[in-house]
Structure formats: C-alpha cells, structure tokens
Scaffold this motif. Structure first.
Motif, short mmCIF file in Angstrom:
data_model
loop_
_atom_site.label_atom_id
_atom_site.label_comp_id
_atom_site.label_asym_id
_atom_site.label_seq_id
_atom_site.Cartn_x
_atom_site.Cartn_y
_atom_site.Cartn_z
N VAL A 168 25.40 25.53 0.58
CA VAL A 168 24.22 25.77 -0.01
C VAL A 168 22.96 25.18 0.64
CG1 VAL A 168 22.85 25.35 -2.12
CG2 VAL A 168 25.07 26.13 -2.22
N ASP A 169 23.34 23.79 1.08
CA ASP A 169 22.33 23.26 2.05
C ASP A 169 23.32 22.50 3.01
OD1 ASP A 169 20.66 21.16 3.12
OD2 ASP A 169 19.39 21.36 1.55
N ARG A 174 14.26 23.62 -2.30
CA ARG A 174 12.78 23.99 -2.26
C ARG A 174 12.49 25.18 -1.46
NH1 ARG A 174 10.86 19.53 2.08
NH2 ARG A 174 12.25 20.52 3.32
N ASP A 175 13.29 25.57 -0.54
CA ASP A 175 13.18 26.80 0.13
C ASP A 175 13.17 27.94 -0.80
OD1 ASP A 175 12.69 25.61 2.58
OD2 ASP A 175 14.75 25.69 3.25
N ARG A 208 13.36 36.55 -4.05
CA ARG A 208 12.82 35.43 -3.25
C ARG A 208 13.71 35.64 -2.12
NH1 ARG A 208 14.22 30.81 -7.10
NH2 ARG A 208 14.58 32.38 -8.45
N THR A 209 13.03 34.64 -1.05
CA THR A 209 13.67 34.33 0.12
C THR A 209 14.91 33.92 0.02
OG1 THR A 209 11.21 33.71 0.88
CG2 THR A 209 13.32 33.05 2.38
N GLY A 210 15.90 34.65 0.90
CA GLY A 210 17.31 33.86 1.14
C GLY A 210 18.40 34.33 0.01
N ALA A 211 19.47 33.66 0.28
CA ALA A 211 20.58 34.23 -0.92
C ALA A 211 20.77 33.74 -2.26
CB ALA A 211 21.67 34.17 0.03
N LEU A 212 19.87 32.54 -2.48
CA LEU A 212 20.35 31.93 -3.72
C LEU A 212 19.24 32.53 -4.81
CD1 LEU A 212 19.58 28.05 -2.33
CD2 LEU A 212 21.80 29.62 -2.23
N ASP A 213 20.06 32.24 -6.04
CA ASP A 213 19.22 32.29 -7.24
C ASP A 213 19.90 31.21 -8.40
OD1 ASP A 213 20.52 34.30 -9.55
OD2 ASP A 213 21.06 34.88 -7.30
N PHE A 214 19.31 31.16 -9.55
CA PHE A 214 19.29 30.16 -10.34
C PHE A 214 19.77 30.83 -11.75
CE2 PHE A 214 16.79 28.77 -7.17
CZ PHE A 214 17.59 27.51 -6.56
N VAL A 236 19.25 31.74 4.00
CA VAL A 236 18.20 31.50 4.99
C VAL A 236 18.01 30.11 4.60
CG1 VAL A 236 15.92 31.73 5.88
CG2 VAL A 236 17.33 33.61 5.28
N VAL A 237 17.71 28.95 5.71
CA VAL A 237 16.92 27.75 5.39
C VAL A 237 15.72 27.59 6.29
CG1 VAL A 237 18.95 26.48 4.24
CG2 VAL A 237 18.48 26.31 6.59
N SER A 238 14.94 26.84 5.85
CA SER A 238 13.61 26.76 6.91
C SER A 238 14.04 25.58 7.86
CB SER A 238 12.36 26.09 6.05
OG SER A 238 12.60 25.13 5.51
N ALA A 239 13.45 25.45 8.96
CA ALA A 239 13.35 24.42 9.93
C ALA A 239 13.23 23.13 9.35
CB ALA A 239 12.66 24.72 11.19
N LEU A 240 12.14 23.12 8.39
CA LEU A 240 11.94 21.70 7.61
C LEU A 240 13.08 21.27 6.74
CD1 LEU A 240 9.16 20.43 6.84
CD2 LEU A 240 9.02 22.07 4.60
N THR A 241 13.81 22.05 6.39
CA THR A 241 15.14 21.85 5.56
C THR A 241 16.13 21.08 6.58
OG1 THR A 241 14.86 23.08 3.94
CG2 THR A 241 17.06 22.78 4.33
N MET A 242 16.33 22.07 7.71
CA MET A 242 17.37 21.48 8.77
C MET A 242 16.88 20.15 9.19
SD MET A 242 19.85 23.34 9.41
CE MET A 242 20.74 25.08 9.57
#
Ligand SMILES: Nc1ncnc2c1ncn2[C@@H]1O[C@H](COP(=O)(O)OP(=O)(O)O)[C@@H](O)[C@H]1O
Ligand SMILES: [Mg+2]
Length: 438
Positions: free
Chosen positions: A57-58, A88-89, A124-130, A261-267
């Motif tokens: 996930v992260d 956060r992303d 939302r961006t990417g493949a996650l949801d809650f 997807v994750v941002s470069a900030l996360t990476m």
C-alpha cells in the motif's frame, strides 16, 4: 487548547494491476487531535498477504516483505510524519479540498484530514479507497461527461468565489472534482476514457489550458512519455485541457481498472515543506532501488529528459507532487508515471532555479551544463547526455512553430516568450564544449 484524540478506523481497499474490483489490504487507524493528524498505524490482512499479486500500500513505510516476516506487524509512518505518504496521496492537497469544503460548508483547510480522505470519492487518484468493513461495496459515483464541461466550469468558478454550489450542480460536479493540485479541475468521461480536465482561472496571465497542452505536446515531440491530451474550446470562448488519466485502464463494458500511484513526496518519505531539499538524482536513485524490472534504465533517461525540458521551458513548478510513480505488478516494481503538469513560466531575469536540485555542479540552478554534471546518476555517459540535451534544445528552439501547429494563438505565444531563454543563457555552449573535450 487541549483536544481529545479521535481515531478514524478504516479498511484500506486497493485495486490490483488494473482490476476494476478492489480487495481489502488491511486496517488503518488514523489519530487526530482536533483537525490535526497526530499519528497512524496500519496492519495488513493475512489474506491479502497471501495474494501472489499483492502490492505494498505504501512501499516505503509498509513493505510487504516485513509484513510477511512477522504476523500482524503494526506499521507506522516514517519518522516525523503523522500520515503514511500513500494515504496522504489518496486525499487532495489543494483544489479538491476547496470542493469538499464547499460541499460541507467549511473554512479553507478547516476540516480534519480524515474528512478529506473520506470525501475524495471513488475517482480519487490511484488505486486506494477506504471502507467501514472488509465486505463493504465500493462507493457509487457516475462521472460527468465532456458535454457537461460548461456546467463544471461554472461550479468551479463558484468554488473559487467562495459561493455555495447549488445542490443539483454539486451532484454533477463533486463526483470527479476532488483531485489535488492548485488549479480547478475535474475528472470526466469522454469517448470511453477517463480524463483530468484542467480549467482556466480568471487571474491567469495567459491561456494556461491551451499553453499547457501545447507544452505537453512539445514534450511528446522531444520523445517523452505523455498521456493523450485534447484541447476543448467551449462555445462561450473558455478553453479547457483534457489529459487522459494514467491511473485508469478502460475495460470492456465501460468499467475502469485502477493503477496504484504514489507521489515522489511519498517515495522520499518527505513532508510537503521539505520538497526544496530534494534532487532529481534522488528520484533517479529511487528508480534504481524500486524500479520495475526491465524499465529502470529507460525511466532514468526519461527523468533526465524531464529535468532538461523543465530547464528549457522554465517549468519551475517541478515539486514532489508533480512527479509520481505507478506500480507495475507484472514487472514487480515502480514505473515513473507519464508526464503531467508542465507549464512554461514567463519571467524577467535569466538566472532561474527549479524546485528540485538539478546537478552536483550548481544545485537547483536551471542550466543545461548543471544538468550534464548529473548525467552519470541517470545512468548516462557524458556523450549520450549531451546528445539528449542537444536533441531537446533543437526541438524546444522551434517551440513557436510547434505551438502554432497545436493551435496556440500568436498573442498567447508572445505572453510566454520570456520562458524560453537563448541557448547561450542556459549553458548549451558549455555542454557542447564538454563533448568536444571528451
Ligand atoms: N493524467 C493524469 N493521470 C492521473 N493523475 C493525474 C494526471 N494529471 C494529474 N494527475 C494528478 O492530479 C494532481 C493534480 O494535477 P496537476 O496537473 O498537477 O494540477 P495542478 O496544475 O493544479 O497542480 C497531480 O498531482 C496528480 O496526482
Ligand atoms: Mg500539480
């Protein structure tokens, strides 16, 4: 003020490898003091860990190999962060927050982070949801159509003016308008594909949607990886840029798969405020460590081209949310995402800087010889890097001809012309000398 800590407990769902259906990956607890995030924990579900195609996930703060080694391992965000980067992303950072605040009648940044996470919706961006339980269904949400663009622009204008959007318009608009970035935008459907539509802003100094699209097409001419773009000119004269979503995959029957997807900030395990201390070479190193098998070398070269292109067009908005990585399950690693958010910034003065560090020679200074000094970190021999710089410079030098071809009016080109500097002002001569010496 003393706040009680509240806990937001959710099941994190993820869509794997372009699948339309998401599966539960694990349980997130997010602690808040008032509206401030105070900490988080995450535990993967055992069933998820047994999936052959499970993705982290992260990738930096919830590595799968660690989770598999010790049962029910409790992960926490990197030191100094209250939120996991990938979580956060999954919430908007700016524009989408304004949309959610308008819906909930809240002040700017006046809601707890969990409200933004909860309301960012299924597109939302990417493949996650809650979700509230591991068996809860996906949230419904029919995206608007490109034909409804002028209504969407009207709603966006109300949000920028701080006026409540009427319920009926809100229903149409809010479904796809919770994306991040600062500019007003919405996700929509056109021709069986999903697009990010980027809108004009009243105070823009030039026609940004038209110029952004032309710049992305110029990047394509330079050989970079760019999603399909489409200009839309509305009957009332307003211009919109459509850019196809790289995190959605059209499936038969009108459904869409999602890509993680994750941002470069996360990476880089960074907080927003640290972005100016990061370098392009850090992103190149990340590709070396986490890149998808068979694509590391190509993605590093692509990244080098993006850095050079940003120098050539004075795109100094190259912060860590404007670079992203996409999970490639088949090749067990992360790909540099397709290119997005590249806009020339006209300005006086020839000495310019990017947000991210360019080269060891001169830090963030936006010159081609500085870029060349970093070539080795992108896996490039000096002569190959020089060739790339020359090739990109030759294309960008003809930007006016290309922009005309892409339908940018001459008056708009005149407004942005100072973004494109003379070769001698950006170190092209030094680059050419370097290759003569070699
Ligand atoms: N083509 C795309 N596909 C998927 N996500 C995108 C795409 N373009 C932008 N995004 C996401 O939306 C966010 C905001 O878009 P961006 O173009 O950066 O807008 P802004 O100009 O407002 O910063 C990006 O940070 C990225 O997460
Ligand atoms: Mg952006």
């Amino acid at each position: 003020m003393i706040f009680n800590t509240t806990t937001w407990s959710k099941y994190v769902f993820i869509a794997l490898e372009g699948a339309a259906e998401s599966v539960p990956a694990g349980k997130l607890e997010l602690f808040e003091e008032g509206i401030k995030p105070a900490g988080s924990t995450f535990v993967y579900g055992n069933k998820y860990l047994q999936r052959a195609n499970a993705a982290a996930v992260d990738p930096v703060s919830m590595p799968l190999d660690e989770a598999k080694q010790s049962k029910e391992m409790v992960f926490q965000p990197p030191a100094g962060l209250a939120l996991f980067g990938a979580i956060r992303d999954a919430a908007p950072d700016s524009w989408g927050r304004r949309v959610i605040e308008n819906m909930l009648r809240a002040a700017p940044d006046g809601l707890p982070e969990t409200e933004y996470l909860a309301h960012a919706g299924p597109h939302r961006t990417g493949a996650l949801d809650f979700r509230d339980s591991p068996t809860a269904p996906a949230e419904p949400g029919k995206l608007p159509d490109a034909k409804e663009l002028s209504y969407l622009l009207d709603a966006a204008a109300m949000i920028q003016d701080g006026k409540p959007v009427p319920k009926k318009l809100q229903l149409l608009f809010s479904v796809g308008a919770t994306f991040g970035g600062a500019r007003p935008k919405a996700v929509l459907l056109d021709n069986g594909r999903q697009w990010v539509a980027k809108f004009p802003v009243a105070r823009d100094g030039f026609n940004v949607p038209v110029v952004e699209r032309a710049t992305l097409e110029l990047a394509r001419k330079c050989g970079m990886r760019v999603p399909v773009t489409k200009p839309v000119h509305l009957p009332d004269g307003r211009d919109v840029m459509l850019i196809e979503r790289f995190d959605r995959v059209p499936l038969p029957g009108g459904a869409f798969g999602k890509r993680h997807v994750v941002s470069a900030l996360t990476m880089l395990k960074m907080h927003e405020s640290d972005t100016a201390s990061a370098n392009y070479t850090d992103l190149a190193d990340l590709l070396g460590e986490r890149g998808a098998t068979g694509f590391v070398a190509a993605d590093k070269v692509e990244l080098f081209k993006r850095m050079v292109f940003n120098i050539l067009v004075t795109n100094d908005d190259d912060h860590l949310r404007n670079h992203a990585f996409v999970w490639d399950g088949a090749n067990k690693g992360w790909r540099l995402s397709d290119l997005y958010d590249v806009v020339p910034k006209p300005q006086v003065g020839s000495e310019r800087f990017l947000v991210l560090g360019v080269g060891p020679a001169m830090g963030r200074l936006a010159t081609l010889d500085n870029a060349l000094s970093a070539a080795g970190r992108f896996g490039l021999l000096k002569h190959a890097a020089v060739e790339i710089i020359q090739q990109l410079s030759a294309v960008v030098r003809e930007w006016r001809t290309y922009f005309e071809e892409f339908g940018v009016p001459k008056a708009e080109c005149d407004k942005i012309t100072s973004a494109f500097r003379k070769p001698q002002a950006i170190g092209l001569r030094e680059v050419e000398k370097a290759v003569q010496k070699a």
